[in-house]
Design a protein around this motif. Structure first.
Motif, PDB file in Angstrom:
ATOM      1  N   PHE A   1      49.429  15.895  57.263  1.00  0.00           N
ATOM      2  CA  PHE A   1      49.517  17.249  56.732  1.00  0.00           C
ATOM      3  C   PHE A   1      48.555  18.181  57.464  1.00  0.00           C
ATOM      4  CE2 PHE A   1      50.090  14.266  53.131  1.00  0.00           C
ATOM      5  CZ  PHE A   1      51.444  14.491  52.894  1.00  0.00           C
ATOM      6  N   GLN A   2      48.989  19.410  57.642  1.00  0.00           N
ATOM      7  CA  GLN A   2      48.117  20.419  58.242  1.00  0.00           C
ATOM      8  C   GLN A   2      46.966  20.716  57.289  1.00  0.00           C
ATOM      9  OE1 GLN A   2      50.204  24.003  59.278  1.00  0.00           O
ATOM     10  NE2 GLN A   2      48.343  25.134  59.785  1.00  0.00           N
ATOM     11  N   SER A   3      45.785  20.917  57.842  1.00  0.00           N
ATOM     12  CA  SER A   3      44.626  21.182  56.989  1.00  0.00           C
ATOM     13  C   SER A   3      44.770  22.524  56.279  1.00  0.00           C
ATOM     14  CB  SER A   3      43.342  21.181  57.824  1.00  0.00           C
ATOM     15  OG  SER A   3      43.359  22.224  58.782  1.00  0.00           O
ATOM     16  N   SER A   4      44.103  22.656  55.158  1.00  0.00           N
ATOM     17  CA  SER A   4      44.085  23.897  54.391  1.00  0.00           C
ATOM     18  C   SER A   4      42.690  24.502  54.448  1.00  0.00           C
ATOM     19  CB  SER A   4      44.476  23.626  52.930  1.00  0.00           C
ATOM     20  OG  SER A   4      45.814  23.190  52.836  1.00  0.00           O
ATOM     21  N   VAL A   5      42.616  25.781  54.165  1.00  0.00           N
ATOM     22  CA  VAL A   5      41.335  26.497  54.206  1.00  0.00           C
ATOM     23  C   VAL A   5      41.043  27.085  52.836  1.00  0.00           C
ATOM     24  CG1 VAL A   5      40.056  28.431  55.191  1.00  0.00           C
ATOM     25  CG2 VAL A   5      41.545  27.044  56.655  1.00  0.00           C
ATOM     26  N   THR A   6      39.886  26.760  52.300  1.00  0.00           N
ATOM     27  CA  THR A   6      39.430  27.364  51.058  1.00  0.00           C
ATOM     28  C   THR A   6      38.661  28.635  51.398  1.00  0.00           C
ATOM     29  OG1 THR A   6      39.338  25.332  49.756  1.00  0.00           O
ATOM     30  CG2 THR A   6      37.842  27.093  49.107  1.00  0.00           C
ATOM     31  N   SER A   7      38.948  29.690  50.665  1.00  0.00           N
ATOM     32  CA  SER A   7      38.310  30.982  50.921  1.00  0.00           C
ATOM     33  C   SER A   7      37.599  31.494  49.681  1.00  0.00           C
ATOM     34  CB  SER A   7      39.353  32.020  51.358  1.00  0.00           C
ATOM     35  OG  SER A   7      39.971  31.650  52.565  1.00  0.00           O
ATOM     36  N   ILE A   8      36.656  32.383  49.913  1.00  0.00           N
ATOM     37  CA  ILE A   8      35.995  33.092  48.825  1.00  0.00           C
ATOM     38  C   ILE A   8      36.310  34.563  48.996  1.00  0.00           C
ATOM     39  CG2 ILE A   8      33.794  33.348  50.082  1.00  0.00           C
ATOM     40  CD1 ILE A   8      32.397  33.006  47.324  1.00  0.00           C
ATOM     41  N   GLY A   9      36.603  35.240  47.906  1.00  0.00           N
ATOM     42  CA  GLY A   9      37.005  36.629  48.008  1.00  0.00           C
ATOM     43  C   GLY A   9      36.490  37.477  46.866  1.00  0.00           C
ATOM     44  N   PHE A  10      36.483  38.774  47.100  1.00  0.00           N
ATOM     45  CA  PHE A  10      36.094  39.736  46.071  1.00  0.00           C
ATOM     46  C   PHE A  10      36.799  41.053  46.351  1.00  0.00           C
ATOM     47  CE2 PHE A  10      32.869  39.415  49.396  1.00  0.00           C
ATOM     48  CZ  PHE A  10      32.821  40.711  49.886  1.00  0.00           C
ATOM     49  N   ARG A  11      36.781  41.928  45.376  1.00  0.00           N
ATOM     50  CA  ARG A  11      37.444  43.223  45.544  1.00  0.00           C
ATOM     51  C   ARG A  11      36.719  44.062  46.588  1.00  0.00           C
ATOM     52  NH1 ARG A  11      38.843  46.725  40.402  1.00  0.00           N
ATOM     53  NH2 ARG A  11      36.608  46.545  40.071  1.00  0.00           N
ATOM     54  N   ARG A  12      37.499  44.703  47.433  1.00  0.00           N
ATOM     55  CA  ARG A  12      36.906  45.630  48.392  1.00  0.00           C
ATOM     56  C   ARG A  12      36.182  46.743  47.636  1.00  0.00           C
ATOM     57  NH1 ARG A  12      37.993  45.247  53.616  1.00  0.00           N
ATOM     58  NH2 ARG A  12      39.636  43.829  54.330  1.00  0.00           N
ATOM     59  N   GLY A  13      35.040  47.116  48.154  1.00  0.00           N
ATOM     60  CA  GLY A  13      34.244  48.148  47.507  1.00  0.00           C
ATOM     61  C   GLY A  13      33.248  47.604  46.507  1.00  0.00           C
ATOM     62  N   THR A  14      33.276  46.290  46.257  1.00  0.00           N
ATOM     63  CA  THR A  14      32.318  45.682  45.331  1.00  0.00           C
ATOM     64  C   THR A  14      30.900  45.804  45.876  1.00  0.00           C
ATOM     65  OG1 THR A  14      33.934  44.086  44.505  1.00  0.00           O
ATOM     66  CG2 THR A  14      31.607  43.525  44.223  1.00  0.00           C
ATOM     67  N   TYR A  15      29.975  46.208  45.025  1.00  0.00           N
ATOM     68  CA  TYR A  15      28.574  46.222  45.431  1.00  0.00           C
ATOM     69  C   TYR A  15      28.019  44.810  45.273  1.00  0.00           C
ATOM     70  CZ  TYR A  15      23.634  47.272  45.748  1.00  0.00           C
ATOM     71  OH  TYR A  15      22.314  47.286  46.145  1.00  0.00           O
ATOM     72  N   LEU A  16      27.611  44.221  46.375  1.00  0.00           N
ATOM     73  CA  LEU A  16      27.106  42.853  46.347  1.00  0.00           C
ATOM     74  C   LEU A  16      25.593  42.863  46.186  1.00  0.00           C
ATOM     75  CD1 LEU A  16      29.204  41.261  49.251  1.00  0.00           C
ATOM     76  CD2 LEU A  16      29.617  41.088  46.784  1.00  0.00           C
ATOM     77  N   ARG A  17      25.141  42.251  45.117  1.00  0.00           N
ATOM     78  CA  ARG A  17      23.705  42.127  44.905  1.00  0.00           C
ATOM     79  C   ARG A  17      23.160  40.985  45.747  1.00  0.00           C
ATOM     80  NH1 ARG A  17      21.995  42.501  38.786  1.00  0.00           N
ATOM     81  NH2 ARG A  17      20.014  42.606  39.902  1.00  0.00           N
ATOM     82  N   THR A  18      21.842  40.934  45.888  1.00  0.00           N
ATOM     83  CA  THR A  18      21.213  39.928  46.748  1.00  0.00           C
ATOM     84  C   THR A  18      21.604  38.522  46.322  1.00  0.00           C
ATOM     85  OG1 THR A  18      19.335  41.370  47.247  1.00  0.00           O
ATOM     86  CG2 THR A  18      19.022  39.002  47.558  1.00  0.00           C
ATOM     87  N   PHE A  19      21.611  38.253  45.019  1.00  0.00           N
ATOM     88  CA  PHE A  19      21.946  36.894  44.574  1.00  0.00           C
ATOM     89  C   PHE A  19      23.416  36.562  44.835  1.00  0.00           C
ATOM     90  CE2 PHE A  19      22.182  39.330  40.476  1.00  0.00           C
ATOM     91  CZ  PHE A  19      23.515  39.110  40.162  1.00  0.00           C
ATOM     92  N   MET A  20      24.261  37.590  44.950  1.00  0.00           N
ATOM     93  CA  MET A  20      25.668  37.351  45.274  1.00  0.00           C
ATOM     94  C   MET A  20      25.818  36.965  46.744  1.00  0.00           C
ATOM     95  SD  MET A  20      27.187  40.553  43.060  1.00  0.00           S
ATOM     96  CE  MET A  20      28.938  40.169  43.136  1.00  0.00           C
ATOM     97  N   TYR A  21      25.078  37.657  47.618  1.00  0.00           N
ATOM     98  CA  TYR A  21      25.052  37.262  49.027  1.00  0.00           C
ATOM     99  C   TYR A  21      24.560  35.822  49.167  1.00  0.00           C
ATOM    100  CZ  TYR A  21      25.676  41.994  51.036  1.00  0.00           C
ATOM    101  OH  TYR A  21      26.166  43.211  51.442  1.00  0.00           O
ATOM    102  N   ASP A  22      23.503  35.481  48.415  1.00  0.00           N
ATOM    103  CA  ASP A  22      22.939  34.137  48.492  1.00  0.00           C
ATOM    104  C   ASP A  22      23.938  33.084  48.048  1.00  0.00           C
ATOM    105  OD1 ASP A  22      20.624  35.207  49.438  1.00  0.00           O
ATOM    106  OD2 ASP A  22      19.441  34.884  47.625  1.00  0.00           O
ATOM    107  N   PHE A  23      24.685  33.386  46.998  1.00  0.00           N
ATOM    108  CA  PHE A  23      25.677  32.420  46.528  1.00  0.00           C
ATOM    109  C   PHE A  23      26.720  32.168  47.605  1.00  0.00           C
ATOM    110  CE2 PHE A  23      29.619  31.070  44.654  1.00  0.00           C
ATOM    111  CZ  PHE A  23      29.226  30.124  43.719  1.00  0.00           C
TER     112      PHE A  23
END
Length: 324
Positions: free
Chosen positions: A265-287
């Motif tokens: 089987f072809q490999s799959s890719v897991t992604s992380i996403g959020f709404r465009r325009g979201t303000y990312l706090r420092t702890f969110m960047y760290d996560f």
């Protein structure tokens, strides 16, 4: 025009035009919501919702455009709140994640454990669901991050960033005939009843595509969204299992054999996403970086500045994703 009115029409649209349910969710009165919607429509000179008697029946063409802008405004308001909290209480807040069972059970525990240790005053909320449900929660702003493999690209307002590649294994009891085959093929697999994921779940589309290209029509006798449930029914002899390789634990699943299926089987890719325009706090960047080390703050900010999906794909095409 009031911010409260924009919130009312936004929430009504998300509650399937059910004003009563919206009122309950907002802890206010149904007549109050209806009145504010009417006042907004009178001010704008257009109907946002069509009606049959007292009931809302659909979103009008003009209403759809109004709702889209209202969602953007409400998102900006939330960003202002996040910005203020970042300065007033940088290590306090909340982080909500929507993901599948496989990610929550096998990929995220170490990441979340480290995050909680580093940010004890950030409340973490985990939501499990199908990829479609996960994408909808993120697109609607109900959660901060969506982590999944399938369906995330269906929502244009989500910024998706690839985290890692993964593949599958074939799970069988130790005395199963497939254990005696030196070079496993799809034809061998298709000869047996299959127990695997629900369609469109945890990379199932890659599995179906592989069989289809070979002209094979395997007999899927049982599907589930939970890898542990799949393993249970493999143990009962219902069929052979096809699960994400990360879902196999050599110790806990010692009664089963995991046959390598990377070549099938072809490999799959897991992604992380959020709404465009979201303000990312420092702890969110760290996560994000702890979950996918190549997604540091500079990379995430660069990705946020890229609007076209094609350009974003080109940007991440140069990354050598780790394999889970």
């Amino acid at each position: 025009m009031k911010l409260q009115q924009l919130r009312y029409i936004w929430e009504v649209s998300r509650h399937d035009l059910n004003v009563s349910a919206t009122a309950q969710s907002l802890y206010t009165s149904q007549p109050g919501i209806s009145k504010q919607i009417r006042l907004l429509e009178d001010e704008l000179g257009v109907e946002i919702f069509s009606r049959s008697g007292k009931h809302l029946t659909r979103v009008t063409t003009a209403g759809a455009e109004v709702l889209e802008i209202a969602g953007q405004i409400l998102g900006k308001v939330e960003s202002i709140k996040q910005l203020a909290q970042e300065y007033s209480s940088p290590n306090k807040g909340s982080l909500s994640i929507a993901t599948t069972h496989t990610q929550a059970r096998y990929a995220l525990p170490d990441v979340i454990g480290s995050f909680i240790e580093r940010y004890p005053d950030v409340s973490l909320h985990m939501n499990q669901g199908t990829p479609i449900q996960i994408s909808e929660m993120a697109a609607d702003g109900d959660v901060d991050f969506a982590i999944a493999t399938e369906a995330l690209d269906l929502f244009n307002n989500l910024l998706m960033m690839p985290c890692y590649r993964w593949n599958r294994c074939i799970l069988v009891p130790r005395d199963h005939p497939l254990c005696q085959i030196s070079e496993l093929t799809l034809e061998h697999v298709a000869e047996h009843p299959l127990v695997t994921y629900v369609f469109g779940f945890t990379g199932r589309s890659k599995l179906d595509e592989a069989f289809r290209k070979k002209g094979l029509d395997p007999k899927v006798v049982f599907t589930a969204t939970d890898a542990d449930v799949i393993k249970t029914y493999v143990r009962l002899g219902l069929g052979i299992g096809i699960v994400a390789h990360m879902a196999y634990d050599p110790v806990q699943d010692s009664d089963l054999v995991a046959l390598e299926a990377k070549h099938l089987f072809q490999s799959s890719v897991t992604s992380i996403g959020f709404r465009r325009g979201t303000y990312l706090r420092t702890f969110m960047y760290d996560f994000i970086e702890h979950f996918a080390p190549h997604l540091d703050r500079d990379v995430v900010d660069k990705a946020c500045s890229i609007n076209a999906r094609e350009d974003l794909d080109k940007f991440f095409a140069g990354f050598d994703l780790p394999e889970y």
